[in-house]
Scaffold this active site. Structure first.
Site, PDB file in Angstrom:
ATOM      1  N   TYR A 170       6.109 -14.799  -0.433  1.00  0.00           N
ATOM      2  CA  TYR A 170       5.238 -15.038   1.760  1.00  0.00           C
ATOM      3  C   TYR A 170       5.324 -15.949   1.924  1.00  0.00           C
ATOM      4  O   TYR A 170       6.241 -17.075   1.530  1.00  0.00           O
ATOM      5  CB  TYR A 170       3.520 -14.686   0.565  1.00  0.00           C
ATOM      6  CG  TYR A 170       3.361 -13.196   0.198  1.00  0.00           C
ATOM      7  CD1 TYR A 170       3.239 -12.277   1.261  1.00  0.00           C
ATOM      8  CD2 TYR A 170       2.613 -12.967  -0.897  1.00  0.00           C
ATOM      9  CE1 TYR A 170       3.044 -11.378   0.777  1.00  0.00           C
ATOM     10  CE2 TYR A 170       2.212 -11.988  -1.124  1.00  0.00           C
ATOM     11  CZ  TYR A 170       2.150 -11.109  -0.867  1.00  0.00           C
ATOM     12  OH  TYR A 170       2.047 -10.035  -0.789  1.00  0.00           O
TER      13      TYR A 170
ATOM     14  N   GLN B  68      13.345   2.146  -1.977  1.00  0.00           N
ATOM     15  CA  GLN B  68      12.995   1.514  -3.172  1.00  0.00           C
ATOM     16  C   GLN B  68      13.355   1.352  -3.923  1.00  0.00           C
ATOM     17  O   GLN B  68      13.747   1.208  -5.457  1.00  0.00           O
ATOM     18  CB  GLN B  68      11.472   2.027  -3.190  1.00  0.00           C
ATOM     19  CG  GLN B  68      10.552   2.036  -2.441  1.00  0.00           C
ATOM     20  CD  GLN B  68       8.518   2.688  -3.480  1.00  0.00           C
ATOM     21  OE1 GLN B  68       8.915   4.101  -3.246  1.00  0.00           O
ATOM     22  NE2 GLN B  68       8.475   2.331  -2.550  1.00  0.00           N
TER      23      GLN B  68
ATOM     24  N   ASP C 143       0.732  -1.206  -0.242  1.00  0.00           N
ATOM     25  CA  ASP C 143      -0.119  -0.221  -0.075  1.00  0.00           C
ATOM     26  C   ASP C 143       0.925   1.507   0.250  1.00  0.00           C
ATOM     27  O   ASP C 143       0.436   1.883  -0.912  1.00  0.00           O
ATOM     28  CB  ASP C 143      -0.939  -0.236   1.573  1.00  0.00           C
ATOM     29  CG  ASP C 143      -2.048  -1.200   1.481  1.00  0.00           C
ATOM     30  OD1 ASP C 143      -2.798  -2.045   0.851  1.00  0.00           O
ATOM     31  OD2 ASP C 143      -1.064  -2.331   2.474  1.00  0.00           O
TER      32      ASP C 143
ATOM     33  N   ARG D 153       6.335 -10.592  -5.455  1.00  0.00           N
ATOM     34  CA  ARG D 153       5.298 -10.682  -4.744  1.00  0.00           C
ATOM     35  C   ARG D 153       4.462  -9.578  -4.218  1.00  0.00           C
ATOM     36  O   ARG D 153       4.516  -8.099  -5.002  1.00  0.00           O
ATOM     37  CB  ARG D 153       5.695 -10.877  -3.191  1.00  0.00           C
ATOM     38  CG  ARG D 153       5.446  -9.812  -2.208  1.00  0.00           C
ATOM     39  CD  ARG D 153       5.626 -10.000  -0.812  1.00  0.00           C
ATOM     40  NE  ARG D 153       5.977  -9.253   0.557  1.00  0.00           N
ATOM     41  CZ  ARG D 153       5.902  -9.758   1.524  1.00  0.00           C
ATOM     42  NH1 ARG D 153       6.916 -10.473   1.699  1.00  0.00           N
ATOM     43  NH2 ARG D 153       5.997  -8.185   2.377  1.00  0.00           N
ATOM     44  N   GLY D 154       3.060  -9.663  -3.960  1.00  0.00           N
ATOM     45  CA  GLY D 154       1.657  -8.420  -4.417  1.00  0.00           C
ATOM     46  C   GLY D 154       1.772  -8.051  -5.317  1.00  0.00           C
ATOM     47  O   GLY D 154       1.553  -7.904  -6.365  1.00  0.00           O
ATOM     48  N   GLU D 155       2.107  -6.443  -5.234  1.00  0.00           N
ATOM     49  CA  GLU D 155       1.985  -5.464  -6.622  1.00  0.00           C
ATOM     50  C   GLU D 155       2.626  -4.324  -7.498  1.00  0.00           C
ATOM     51  O   GLU D 155       3.354  -4.766  -7.632  1.00  0.00           O
ATOM     52  CB  GLU D 155       0.296  -4.853  -5.979  1.00  0.00           C
ATOM     53  CG  GLU D 155       0.457  -3.556  -7.134  1.00  0.00           C
ATOM     54  CD  GLU D 155      -0.978  -2.757  -7.268  1.00  0.00           C
ATOM     55  OE1 GLU D 155      -2.130  -3.559  -6.145  1.00  0.00           O
ATOM     56  OE2 GLU D 155      -1.339  -1.686  -7.052  1.00  0.00           O
ATOM     57  N   ASP D 156       3.279  -3.783  -5.751  1.00  0.00           N
ATOM     58  CA  ASP D 156       4.661  -3.147  -6.587  1.00  0.00           C
ATOM     59  C   ASP D 156       6.334  -3.499  -7.163  1.00  0.00           C
ATOM     60  O   ASP D 156       6.254  -3.067  -8.155  1.00  0.00           O
ATOM     61  CB  ASP D 156       4.629  -2.310  -5.364  1.00  0.00           C
ATOM     62  CG  ASP D 156       5.522  -0.952  -6.423  1.00  0.00           C
ATOM     63  OD1 ASP D 156       4.973  -0.182  -6.586  1.00  0.00           O
ATOM     64  OD2 ASP D 156       7.025  -1.237  -4.980  1.00  0.00           O
ATOM     65  N   SER D 157       6.737  -4.551  -6.031  1.00  0.00           N
ATOM     66  CA  SER D 157       7.406  -5.691  -6.790  1.00  0.00           C
ATOM     67  C   SER D 157       7.273  -6.134  -7.821  1.00  0.00           C
ATOM     68  O   SER D 157       8.101  -6.684  -8.407  1.00  0.00           O
ATOM     69  CB  SER D 157       8.094  -6.523  -5.799  1.00  0.00           C
ATOM     70  OG  SER D 157       7.020  -7.123  -5.075  1.00  0.00           O
TER      71      SER D 157
HETATM   72  O1  TRH Z   1       4.285  -6.348   0.893  1.00  0.00           O
HETATM   73  P1  TRH Z   1       3.874  -6.786   0.066  1.00  0.00           P
HETATM   74  O2  TRH Z   1       3.235  -7.668  -0.258  1.00  0.00           O
HETATM   75  O3  TRH Z   1       2.517  -5.844  -0.335  1.00  0.00           O
HETATM   76  C1  TRH Z   1       1.304  -6.234  -0.529  1.00  0.00           C
HETATM   77  C2  TRH Z   1       0.442  -6.612  -1.796  1.00  0.00           C
HETATM   78  O4  TRH Z   1       0.846  -5.313  -2.172  1.00  0.00           O
HETATM   79  C3  TRH Z   1      -0.956  -6.850  -2.210  1.00  0.00           C
HETATM   80  O5  TRH Z   1      -0.904  -6.798  -3.281  1.00  0.00           O
HETATM   81  C4  TRH Z   1      -1.747  -5.831  -1.553  1.00  0.00           C
HETATM   82  O6  TRH Z   1      -2.364  -6.217  -1.312  1.00  0.00           O
HETATM   83  C5  TRH Z   1      -1.123  -5.944   0.353  1.00  0.00           C
HETATM   84  O7  TRH Z   1       0.266  -5.758   0.861  1.00  0.00           O
HETATM   85  C6  TRH Z   1      -2.297  -4.856   1.005  1.00  0.00           C
HETATM   86  O8  TRH Z   1       4.229  -6.114  -2.037  1.00  0.00           O
HETATM   87  P2  TRH Z   1       4.355  -5.645  -3.116  1.00  0.00           P
HETATM   88  O9  TRH Z   1       3.772  -4.770  -3.226  1.00  0.00           O
HETATM   89  O10 TRH Z   1       5.514  -5.428  -3.944  1.00  0.00           O
HETATM   90  O11 TRH Z   1       5.306  -4.220  -2.177  1.00  0.00           O
HETATM   91  C7  TRH Z   1       6.267  -4.515  -1.002  1.00  0.00           C
HETATM   92  C8  TRH Z   1       7.083  -2.816  -1.286  1.00  0.00           C
HETATM   93  O12 TRH Z   1       8.832  -2.818  -0.527  1.00  0.00           O
HETATM   94  C9  TRH Z   1       7.607  -2.532  -2.816  1.00  0.00           C
HETATM   95  O13 TRH Z   1       7.020  -0.377  -3.018  1.00  0.00           O
HETATM   96  C10 TRH Z   1       9.447  -2.850  -2.262  1.00  0.00           C
HETATM   97  C11 TRH Z   1       9.451  -2.175  -1.513  1.00  0.00           C
HETATM   98  N1  TRH Z   1      10.371  -2.933  -0.483  1.00  0.00           N
HETATM   99  C12 TRH Z   1      11.315  -1.447  -0.120  1.00  0.00           C
HETATM  100  O14 TRH Z   1      11.610  -0.669  -0.793  1.00  0.00           O
HETATM  101  N2  TRH Z   1      12.469  -2.830  -0.433  1.00  0.00           N
HETATM  102  C13 TRH Z   1      13.159  -3.596   0.437  1.00  0.00           C
HETATM  103  O15 TRH Z   1      13.865  -3.634   0.905  1.00  0.00           O
HETATM  104  C14 TRH Z   1      11.709  -4.281  -0.014  1.00  0.00           C
HETATM  105  C15 TRH Z   1      12.170  -5.984   0.910  1.00  0.00           C
HETATM  106  C16 TRH Z   1      10.927  -4.144  -0.089  1.00  0.00           C
END
Ligand code: TRH
Length: 371
Positions: A199, A248, A18, A264-268
């Site tokens: 996850y 990021q 988010d 995983r998820g959305e952004d990565s």
């Molecule tokens: O952390 P997530 O599993 O977030 C999830 C998903 O977005 C899912 O769709 C949503 O419904 C849920 O949250 C509530 O995975 P995601 O989306 O990849 O987000 C990880 C973020 O963390 C991404 O912006 C990259 C950032 N990140 C860093 O900036 N540095 C890091 O070292 C790591 C490990 C992640």
């Protein structure tokens, strides 16, 4: 040109997606000439600080990179609402703020979760009638021109290519996240770098088992806390490095420089697409397995071969046995080169789509003109 000012509301439901999406969007909006102000409201500054070290978790109001950040508490101080209010993932701004939006006649955007399903094309940019008379619209990120597109900075591809053109930057980054010098050397000598962001129910042990059978040694980079028990499976062939959370920008560079990315998820997922390297996506699980329908919709849009579809499904269903052999096969000869070229090609194709922030700004500009 009348410049736009944005309020973005972000409620951290779970994990980092988010805030990850909202922070990228805020940074991209503030960099656009059409934008005057961006104010980001976040309810959980501790999660925010994990991906952005400059965040002061005790500050009610602060500025980072010219973006105003407000701690979204139960009773936020009254403020004037900006002309555009983005509610991320239906998080619902506070009632008092909605009153302020009525006074400012703000345009209200509900930024939805990313999906590759085709129904989102018919819902994207549709109005949602409000009793207050406020203009509210759904905005769906997606993989086709009939959606809002994907978050992508305009210079992401040249930035990636320039960074990769200087290998010293890669070794420097690896040292900065604590990869031991002999392992950096291993990569310099042709070892495989794999990034693992998944996850806890992913069949990660099957991945390591399979990598242990490979001739090429692997350095497997895992963000801290993501899969703590994995390090006990380390061997001479597979070095497992638990890294601290990084910004990021550094996260993206790790994806650019890895040979294979598990995201995983959305952004990565989106960032792995811009890396253009083979990727394995673990989708965020939803009730009644509805995420598997979303996964299939995404696979159907991908150029990947059926074997990669199967591998991706096993990763998501946690099928250790199937995944062990599927990843083994996928890393061999022609299968691997095909996976690499399909990934690079898909990345190129997707960069031809309008990006999310640009689509959003042009949609908001049009709506503001038409009143
Ligand atoms: O952390 P997530 O599993 O977030 C999830 C998903 O977005 C899912 O769709 C949503 O419904 C849920 O949250 C509530 O995975 P995601 O989306 O990849 O987000 C990880 C973020 O963390 C991404 O912006 C990259 C950032 N990140 C860093 O900036 N540095 C890091 O070292 C790591 C490990 C992640």
């Amino acid at each position: 040109m009348a410049r736009l000012s944005f309020d973005i509301f972000c409620r951290v439901v779970d994990n980092f997606g988010d805030i990850g999406v909202c922070w990228r969007l805020a940074k991209q909006l503030i960099a656009m000439p059409e934008t005057h102000n961006v104010r980001l409201w976040v309810d959980d500054l501790h999660s925010f600080m994990r991906i952005e070290r400059r965040i002061d978790t005790s500050a009610g109001q602060q500025w980072v990179d010219a973006i105003e950040i407000r701690h979204w508490t139960e009773q936020p101080n009254p403020v004037q609402a900006h002309d555009i209010v983005i509610e991320a993932f239906a998080c619902e701004p506070p009632a008092a703020f909605i009153d302020a939006m009525v006074t400012s006649n703000s345009l209200w955007i509900n930024l939805e979760y990313l999906s590759a399903e085709s129904w989102i094309e018919t819902c994207h940019a549709m109005p949602s009638t409000q009793a207050t008379g406020l203009r509210k619209y759904f905005f769906f990120p997606g993989f086709t021109p009939a959606t809002g597109g994907l978050l992508r900075e305009p210079d992401v591809v040249p930035a990636r290519d320039n960074w990769l053109a200087d290998p010293a930057l890669r070794w420097e980054l690896l040292r900065a996240i604590g990869v031991p010098p002999p392992q950096v050397e291993r990569l310099q000598n042709g070892g495989r770098q794999i990034f693992l962001f998944c996850y806890p129910d992913a069949p990660a042990q099957a991945l390591v088992r399979s990598l242990n059978q490979q001739v090429t040694p692997t350095v497997l980079i895992v963000p801290s806390g993501v899969y703590p028990s994995l390090s006990s499976h380390q061997s001479d062939i597979v070095h497992i490095h638990e890294m601290p959370f990084v910004s990021q920008a550094a996260f993206d560079r790790l994806l650019w420089s890895s040979d294979l990315n598990f995201v995983r998820g959305e952004d990565s997922l989106v960032r792995a697409l811009w890396a253009g390297k083979p990727l394995v996506w673990q989708i965020y699980a939803q009730e009644a397995n509805s995420h598997m329908i979303k996964l299939q919709a995404w696979l159907d849009r991908s150029p990947y071969k059926p074997q990669i579809h199967q591998l991706m499904k096993s990763w998501n269903t946690g099928d250790q046995e199937a995944f062990t052999s599927q990843i083994h096969d996928a890393l061999q000869g022609i299968n691997w080169t095909q996976w690499q070229s399909d990934s690079a090609q898909w990345s190129r194709t997707l960069t031809n789509l309008p990006d999310l922030a640009t689509s959003l700004v042009s949609f908001c500009t049009q709506q503001q003109r038409s009143g």
